[in-house]
Design a protein around this motif. Structure first.
Motif, PDB file in Angstrom:
ATOM      1  N   LEU A   1       2.967   1.647   8.407  1.00 33.55           N
ATOM      2  CA  LEU A   1       1.579   1.537   7.959  1.00 33.55           C
ATOM      3  C   LEU A   1       1.038   0.188   8.405  1.00 33.55           C
ATOM      4  O   LEU A   1       1.548  -0.865   7.995  1.00 33.55           O
TER       5      LEU A   1
ATOM      6  N   ASP B   1      -8.237   4.066  -1.476  1.00 36.02           N
ATOM      7  CA  ASP B   1      -9.045   2.978  -0.917  1.00 36.02           C
ATOM      8  C   ASP B   1     -10.392   3.482  -0.428  1.00 36.02           C
ATOM      9  O   ASP B   1     -11.393   2.766  -0.481  1.00 36.02           O
TER      10      ASP B   1
ATOM     11  N   ILE C   1       0.688   5.746   0.599  1.00 29.17           N
ATOM     12  CA  ILE C   1      -0.077   6.851   1.172  1.00 29.17           C
ATOM     13  C   ILE C   1       0.105   8.086   0.321  1.00 29.17           C
ATOM     14  O   ILE C   1       1.140   8.282  -0.320  1.00 29.17           O
TER      15      ILE C   1
ATOM     16  N   LYS D   1       0.834  -1.191   0.000  1.00 33.32           N
ATOM     17  CA  LYS D   1       0.000   0.000   0.000  1.00 33.32           C
ATOM     18  C   LYS D   1       0.877   1.253   0.000  1.00 33.32           C
ATOM     19  O   LYS D   1       2.013   1.248   0.480  1.00 33.32           O
TER      20      LYS D   1
ATOM     21  N   TRP E   1      -4.637   9.622   2.467  1.00 29.33           N
ATOM     22  CA  TRP E   1      -5.355   8.464   1.944  1.00 29.33           C
ATOM     23  C   TRP E   1      -4.377   7.298   1.820  1.00 29.33           C
ATOM     24  O   TRP E   1      -3.178   7.493   1.593  1.00 29.33           O
ATOM     25  N   THR E   2      -4.868   6.093   1.916  1.00 27.73           N
ATOM     26  CA  THR E   2      -4.123   4.920   1.474  1.00 27.73           C
ATOM     27  C   THR E   2      -4.659   4.507   0.113  1.00 27.73           C
ATOM     28  O   THR E   2      -5.798   4.814  -0.253  1.00 27.73           O
ATOM     29  N   GLY E   3      -3.846   3.822  -0.641  1.00 26.50           N
ATOM     30  CA  GLY E   3      -4.252   3.385  -1.968  1.00 26.50           C
ATOM     31  C   GLY E   3      -3.043   2.971  -2.771  1.00 26.50           C
ATOM     32  O   GLY E   3      -2.033   2.517  -2.214  1.00 26.50           O
ATOM     33  N   ASN E   4      -3.117   3.169  -4.090  1.00 27.21           N
ATOM     34  CA  ASN E   4      -2.018   2.797  -4.973  1.00 27.21           C
ATOM     35  C   ASN E   4      -1.910   3.766  -6.127  1.00 27.21           C
ATOM     36  O   ASN E   4      -2.921   4.243  -6.648  1.00 27.21           O
TER      37      ASN E   4
ATOM     38  N   ASN F   1      -2.644  -1.876   8.943  1.00 25.64           N
ATOM     39  CA  ASN F   1      -4.098  -1.888   8.712  1.00 25.64           C
ATOM     40  C   ASN F   1      -4.585  -0.567   8.126  1.00 25.64           C
ATOM     41  O   ASN F   1      -5.600  -0.001   8.557  1.00 25.64           O
ATOM     42  N   SER F   2      -3.828  -0.074   7.146  1.00 33.01           N
ATOM     43  CA  SER F   2      -4.172   1.151   6.419  1.00 33.01           C
ATOM     44  C   SER F   2      -4.178   2.397   7.306  1.00 33.01           C
ATOM     45  O   SER F   2      -4.831   3.396   6.979  1.00 33.01           O
ATOM     46  N   LYS F   3      -3.464   2.364   8.426  1.00 33.50           N
ATOM     47  CA  LYS F   3      -3.335   3.531   9.290  1.00 33.50           C
ATOM     48  C   LYS F   3      -1.851   3.803   9.546  1.00 33.50           C
ATOM     49  O   LYS F   3      -1.083   2.862   9.778  1.00 33.50           O
TER      50      LYS F   3
END
Length: 853
Positions: free
Chosen positions: A581, A523, A497, A495, A511-514, A583-585
């Protein structure tokens, strides 16, 4: 933050403004081999030597006149000059002014003097026309209304600038060359009024000539003389903006022009020393109870927006927005700081400053990337019309940087986009290609923030092709405001950010994502706030010596300009934080190097129970620089946390707590200070913690407070108590809370003391049994007397003090041993040598030395 201008009444504060700035009395060096005086045909009619050892006046020796130095009582500063002492001017204060009873010549005149600027003076971005140069003088007796008189000084670009009135014409002469920063320069101006000619000399060499219509020199004998400031009044938010920052020595006015040989002779007869222009921090701020000691802060003046953090050749480099001329936002340079450990920093000379062209009114934020051993610096250059993206490069030791003469992106996109402003490049690599994102505010349709995306077309980063927008906001859905600045992209692996600082109501969101090469695919459309309490801004990220992502941001003062003027500095940096990072935090924890701040003295408490009626739970603990490590449990209480900066006499206190009932963190500053020019609003953010223990690490450093929760969450705040009584206690309301352990560690000798039942004592290190030791691959660390499940949080440090392996685990009475397999966080086997393992078992510090063979 770029748009902030703090307002306030200044008259009373100026009297206090530098009350801690005491007179510096430098030694007066004696030249063992004095050179014979130079024979000069012109007559010296005004002469300043600045050789007073103290006091707030300086003497003009030809007439005996005294000029007043514009400082509060006891605050004038002097350093060793080219001969004897020199006067120090600090941008918005410190110049000398007054009347001199002298008859000035009407045909020819010369002015000579020595100047050592530590920064070039301000040109006001909005108030000053680009054609109007600042004349920060070494001598000026100009009537601002009529222009009568003569001035010689330095302009906003570091050029020598002279001014004179001949007949009815006001003429200026400006050199093409820039004088050096932090070195003595001998500058001279000749004016031949009758022949209509002016000349400028630098260190004995002619550098500029100008002709004009001849006539008599026009003076105003009633005009005040200024040394270190332009005669005009120019201000921003109550600060004088046209003063010099640096030192001045040996200023003279002559009744005729000087020959080239006479000028060269004056220069060559002086053995030029290196001026000590460092800010006398300990002396200047010794009574400043709000200035932090272990957080990085500007030596003086303004700082904001950290950027460009990188590690190369054993040193960390960090940059920020800087105004060296005063604690206000104007004429922005790039400040530079260097560290070997992320904890102890040295402030270096600024690396970029405005110069004629595309960055003539400001060097705004940006980023630095390193490829191989080559750092590339990208920045926002601002002129009166637009912003562009500039590039600068450097060689080891990276103290000086060379700009490209033209920008690598000349302006924001104009075709297909309507937008507001364009700034803050961030460069990153993806699939062997280099990309740049630049913050903006899109205005086609709903006003929203956005990021323009570019792709590098050349390996030297000098050509960039627009790819479109990387991401656009939707304020009604994501609450990301109308403008995005200071963006960050980082790929954690599976992932990535994308972080922005949104405006208005500045806040760091991510944000998280790609990233797919053209867009960032989020995401979730709604971003996450980086901080629990919105106080830290514009973090800068970089990898530490072991490849761990490290972040340092700015914690603004949020005080009035009157308060900034009284303290002489503005805003501070956060402590370095390690980001991961999970769990997406983004998890934020204090960088492990911060363990080195502890002095070895600590105060310990355990198994405490307290409620609404409890007082003095920590037995009189107090301090201004300390770290709290604690585990509390709300129990039946609805609020649980800490009381900081408690002063019973003034009823001041700051509460930091978790509100169990309302599921929120709260900073209650309503009683934090009785001062009128500091923030006292309460701060809170909704956040639901799991039931049970709350682990706290709180760093208090005078007005700065940084809080870390459960080795995951973080926030910062600022509090400005009025006195030096700073009590520490536990806090609970609505029931009974418990603290299984509380430790308060001394930092930077400011320290914490505790009286009554518990006294401050030497921290006892736990030393686990290590076997085998030495070993070629595997070490066991065994603890004795483990009675319950205990958390281990530790790092393996090499002998340079750099963390090379993070260890998080647990031990208990059935298995009181953990191990290290000899591999580093980067996956490689550690080299042979000596290592230190240091960390916590629960809240107790342990340490072990091991040898890898």
């Amino acid at each position: 933050m770029k748009k902030c201008i703090f307002l306030g009444f200044l008259s009373m504060v100026i009297l206090v403004s530098c009350s801690s700035k005491k007179t510096s009395t430098p030694p007066s060096p004696i030249d063992p081999n004095p050179k014979p005086p130079t024979t000069i045909n012109a007559k010296e009619i005004v002469s300043f030597k600045f050789n007073e050892s103290n006091g707030e006046t300086t003497n003009e020796s030809k007439t005996g006149s005294n000029l007043t130095i514009n400082v509060p009582s006891g605050a004038a500063e002097r350093i060793v000059g080219v001969e004897g002492n020199a006067i120090v001017v600090n941008g918005f204060y410190g110049w000398a002014s007054g009347k001199i009873n002298v008859t000035y010549p009407t045909s020819n005149v010369a002015i000579t003097g020595w100047v050592a600027p530590s920064a070039f003076p301000v040109q006001r971005k909005d108030a000053d026309p680009i054609t109007e140069n600042t004349v920060a003088s070494i001598f000026s007796n100009v009537n601002p209304s009529t222009g009568a008189g003569v001035a010689l000084g330095v302009d906003q670009y570091g050029r020598i600038i002279g001014q004179c009135m001949v007949g009815s014409t006001l003429s200026q002469i400006v050199s093409d060359v820039q004088i050096p920063l932090k070195k003595w320069s001998f500058i001279t101006m000749n004016v031949t009024g009758t022949n209509g000619k002016a000349e400028l000399y630098l260190n004995g060499d002619l550098v500029q000539t100008k002709t004009f219509t001849g006539g008599s020199l026009v003076w105003d004998n009633s005009a005040s003389v200024f040394i270190g400031k332009e005669s005009k009044v120019k201000t921003v938010a109550g600060f004088d903006t046209n003063g010099l920052t640096g030192a001045i020595d040996k200023v003279s006015v002559w009744d005729n022009i000087l020959t080239t040989n006479e000028i060269k002779s004056q220069f060559s007869t002086v053995t030029v020393p290196t001026p000590n222009l460092s800010i006398p921090i300990a002396e200047r701020y010794k009574n400043d109870k709000h200035r932090p000691k272990y957080h990085l802060a500007p030596s003086a003046g303004w700082t904001n927006e950290s950027h460009g953090l990188f590690y190369l050749q054993g040193k960390y480099h960090l940059f920020s927005q800087r105004n060296f001329n005063g604690p206000y936002l104007e004429h922005i340079n790039w400040g530079h700081y260097v560290s070997t450990d992320l904890v102890n920093w040295e402030e270096k000379q600024q690396v970029l400053w405005p110069q004629p062209g595309f960055d003539e009114v400001g060097i705004w934020s940006g980023h630095v990337v390193v490829t191989g051993d080559n750092p590339y610096l990208f920045y926002t250059g601002v002129n009166k019309a637009k912003a562009a993206i500039g590039l600068a490069k450097s060689n080891s030791p990276f103290d000086t940087w060379n700009k490209n003469t033209s920008p690598v992106i000349t302006s924001a996109p104009t075709t297909g986009y309507t937008h507001a402003d364009f700034r803050d490049p961030f460069v990153f690599e993806y699939n062997s290609n280099w990309y740049m994102m630049v913050g903006t505010g899109l205005r086609n349709g709903t006003a929203r923030g956005g990021l323009f995306l570019y792709k590098s077309a050349l390996p030297d980063f000098t050509k960039w092709d627009l790819q479109g927008t990387m991401l656009e906001g939707s304020p009604s859905v994501d609450q990301t405001g109308e403008f995005w600045e200071m963006p960050i992209y980082y790929n954690f692996g599976s992932k990535s950010i994308l972080l922005i600082n949104k405006l208005p109501n500045a806040n760091s969101l991510y944000w998280t994502g790609n990233f797919n090469g053209s867009k960032f695919i989020v995401d979730s459309q709604v971003p996450t706030s980086l901080e629990l309490i919105n106080q830290l801004l514009s973090p800068s990220i970089g990898k530490d010596a072991n490849g761990n992502l490290t972040a340092i941001g700015i914690i603004p003062d949020n005080v009035t300009s009157a308060k900034h003027k009284s303290q002489g500095w503005a805003n501070v940096f956060s402590l370095p934080r390690a980001w991961t990072l999970v769990n997406s935090k983004i998890k934020q924890v204090p960088h492990p190097n911060l363990l080195n701040l502890r002095s070895g003295q600590s105060t310990s408490f355990s198994n405490l129970s307290y409620d609404d009626s409890s007082t003095n739970i920590l037995n009189g603990a107090s301090g201004s620089q300390y770290e709290i490590v604690a585990t509390t449990n709300p129990g039946t209480a609805t609020k649980v946390g800490f009381v900081l900066h408690k002063n019973t006499a003034t009823t001041e206190q700051t509460l930091i707590y978790y509100d169990v009932a309302n599921k929120s963190f709260v900073v209650d500053r309503s009683k934090s200070s009785v001062l009128s020019d500091v923030p006292k609003t309460n701060q809170s953010t909704a956040y639901e913690l799991p039931a049970g223990d709350i682990k706290w690490r709180i760093f208090v450093d005078a007005s700065v407070v940084e809080v870390f929760i459960n080795e995951e969450l973080a926030f910062a705040t600022r509090v400005f108590p009025s006195g030096v009584v700073n009590g520490i206690d536990l806090y609970a309301r609505g029931g009974t809370a418990n603290a299984s352990e509380v430790k308060i560690y001394n930092i930077s000798t400011g320290g914490v003391t505790s009286v009554a039942k518990t006294t401050s004592e030497k921290e006892e290190l736990i030393h686990p049994i290590v076997f085998p030791n030495p070993s070629n691959s595997f070490f066991n660390f065994h603890f004795e007397n483990i009675k319950s499940l205990s958390s281990i949080y530790a790092y393996v440090f090499d002998l340079n003090g750099f963390p090379v392996k993070k260890i998080e685990t647990t031990v208990d009475n059935s298995n009181p041993t953990f191990y290290w397999d000899g591999f580093l966080d980067n996956g490689f086997k550690a080299n042979q040598g000596v290592y230190i393992v240091k960390g916590f078992i629960n809240n107790s510090l342990f340490e072990a030395k091991i040898i890898l063979n």
